[in-house]
Enzyme design. Structure first.
Site, PDB file in Angstrom:
ATOM      1  N   LYS A   1      45.349  41.210  35.890  1.00  0.00           N
ATOM      2  CA  LYS A   1      44.309  40.217  36.205  1.00  0.00           C
ATOM      3  C   LYS A   1      43.395  39.929  35.018  1.00  0.00           C
ATOM      4  CE  LYS A   1      44.227  41.035  41.193  1.00  0.00           C
ATOM      5  NZ  LYS A   1      43.379  41.266  42.392  1.00  0.00           N
TER       6      LYS A   1
ATOM      7  N   ASP B   1      40.581  35.888  45.163  1.00  0.00           N
ATOM      8  CA  ASP B   1      40.208  37.101  45.895  1.00  0.00           C
ATOM      9  C   ASP B   1      38.801  36.965  46.474  1.00  0.00           C
ATOM     10  OD1 ASP B   1      42.560  38.501  45.504  1.00  0.00           O
ATOM     11  OD2 ASP B   1      41.888  39.405  43.636  1.00  0.00           O
TER      12      ASP B   1
END
Length: 407
Positions: free
Chosen positions: A56, A92
């Site tokens: 990420k 997210d």
């Protein structure tokens, strides 16, 4: 390739299933070693990627543009290819906001404690601040706020666990005692296997609004799908997919008096639902290498109950199965959490006059009415629903399926 999930060791992932259900496009798992990540993004032979741990942060400098929110969090989990130009996003945060709102956890004007200091912790902090939290404290193993001085945050109203503590296969472990936060009004756990971690079971027992991370997973996938396609997916569709996924993961757990038909029902129900059937009494016998009456005669009931609890812990950590338990599984409170963590617990009842006692040591050692008086409140304490099994077998199976559909 159109879309996929980039990660190092993906193992089992619900992502292809979620994206197929939400948007219908081709979606693949892309397990990729660290040295191949840059080349994969450089080729740009995809329309969109989701990105998971540990990449990420890795993909950020490989994007042409990074959404301000993702840049602030310091993590990109979605990359969209628009005409050869890569833009990084963080969905997210959308997932965590949806999770909180769905669970009825209000953070506005309240103190929020986040367990863990990794990437998901940063996302949780950004989400809490976006939802109006008055103060956010991050607790980690080291640093100013740690697990040794939780008392300084006893006034917290919301607790968010972003650590893997309690996740399968290490089920039953709680990261912190909820007694440390007597004023809690909401508990969120990003873990979704098991569906109810030890932390969530404790919150559930206290009547505190709570949720696992499965809605977060589904909601972040919904937002990623919208970015990929430019379309919009309504909450109603998201909830349909989430309900279906939860139903696939949940075990169906049958409890009830000895001889009430749990094993027969369980075997037939598993066949109907296309699931694996686990008869816990048979598993105990296999583990012991002898029958249950022989265990009682040789080692006594305490030895049997200890072995039964061991089997319950192992079977309860499975997902998507039908479990038939022994009649006395409810006599040990420690069996509740393993059965509940992934299960819908169904109490199967039957008139005492119809109960078989053959091969059942406890049923043969006392009058059935007395046994029922002792165990009835225990069954009620364990069960989510009760289904009568005094009629035709198919009718009972139909009623169980109706109860499962209502949930």
């Amino acid at each position: 390739m159109e879309y996929g999930l980039l990660g190092e060791k993906l193992g089992h992932s619900f992502s292809p299933q979620l994206h197929k259900a939400l948007a219908g496009y081709d979606y693949r798992l892309l397990p990729t070693p660290p040295e191949a990540v840059e080349e994969l993004l450089r080729r740009r032979e995809f329309k969109g990627l989701n990105v998971t741990i540990p990449y990420k942060q890795t993909v950020i400098p490989l994007c042409d543009e990074v959404d301000p929110r993702a840049a602030a969090i310091g993590a990109v989990n979605t990359v969209v290819n628009r005409g050869g130009r890569l833009t990084g996003y963080n969905t997210d945060m959308d997932g965590l906001i949806y999770l909180a709102r769905r669970a009825g956890v209000d953070m506005a004007g309240k103190k929020v404690v986040i367990l863990g200091s990794g990437g998901t912790s940063r996302t949780a902090r950004a989400a809490a601040e976006a939802l109006g939290a008055a103060r956010v404290a991050v607790v980690s193993r080291r640093g100013e706020d740690n697990y040794e001085n939780l008392s300084r945050h006893a006034d917290a109203k919301v607790l968010i666990n972003t650590t893997p503590v309690g996740m399968y296969p290490n089920c039953g472990v709680c990261p912190v005692p909820l007694d440390s936060f007597p004023g809690l009004e909401g508990v969120l756990d990003v873990v979704y296997n098991p569906l109810r971690t030890a932390l969530l079971l404790e919150a559930e027992a206290r009547g505190i609004p709570c949720s696992c991370g499965l809605p977060m997973l589904a909601a972040q996938a919904r937002r990623a799908a919208e970015l990929f396609t430019g379309g919009s997916i309504p909450d109603s569709r998201l909830e349909e997919v989430l309900t279906d996924l939860t139903g696939q993961m949940e075990n169906v757990v049958l409890i009830g008096m000895p001889g009430c038909g749990k094993s027969t029902l369980g075997r037939r129900l598993a066949r109907r639902l296309g699931r694996e059937f686990l008869d816990l009494d048979r598993l105990v016998e296999e583990r012991a290498g002898k029958t249950i009456p022989a265990i009682f005669a040789g080692e006594g009931e305490d030895a049997f109950r200890a072995l039964e609890s061991q089997v319950v812990r192992e079977a309860g950590s499975r997902t998507g199965c039908v479990l038939s338990t022994g009649g006395g599984v409810v006599t040990r409170r420690e069996n509740f959490a393993p059965l509940r963590q992934n299960g819908v617990i169904i109490h199967v009842t039957r008139p005492l006059s119809l109960l078989s006692t053959a091969g059942r040591p406890v049923s043969q050692s006392m009058e059935l009415g007395e046994l029922w008086e002792r165990r009835a409140p225990l069954y009620a304490a364990f069960a989510d629903v009760t289904v009568d099994n005094s009629g035709p077998l198919e009718e009972t199976l139909d009623n169980i399926e109706k109860e499962l559909t209502r949930r």
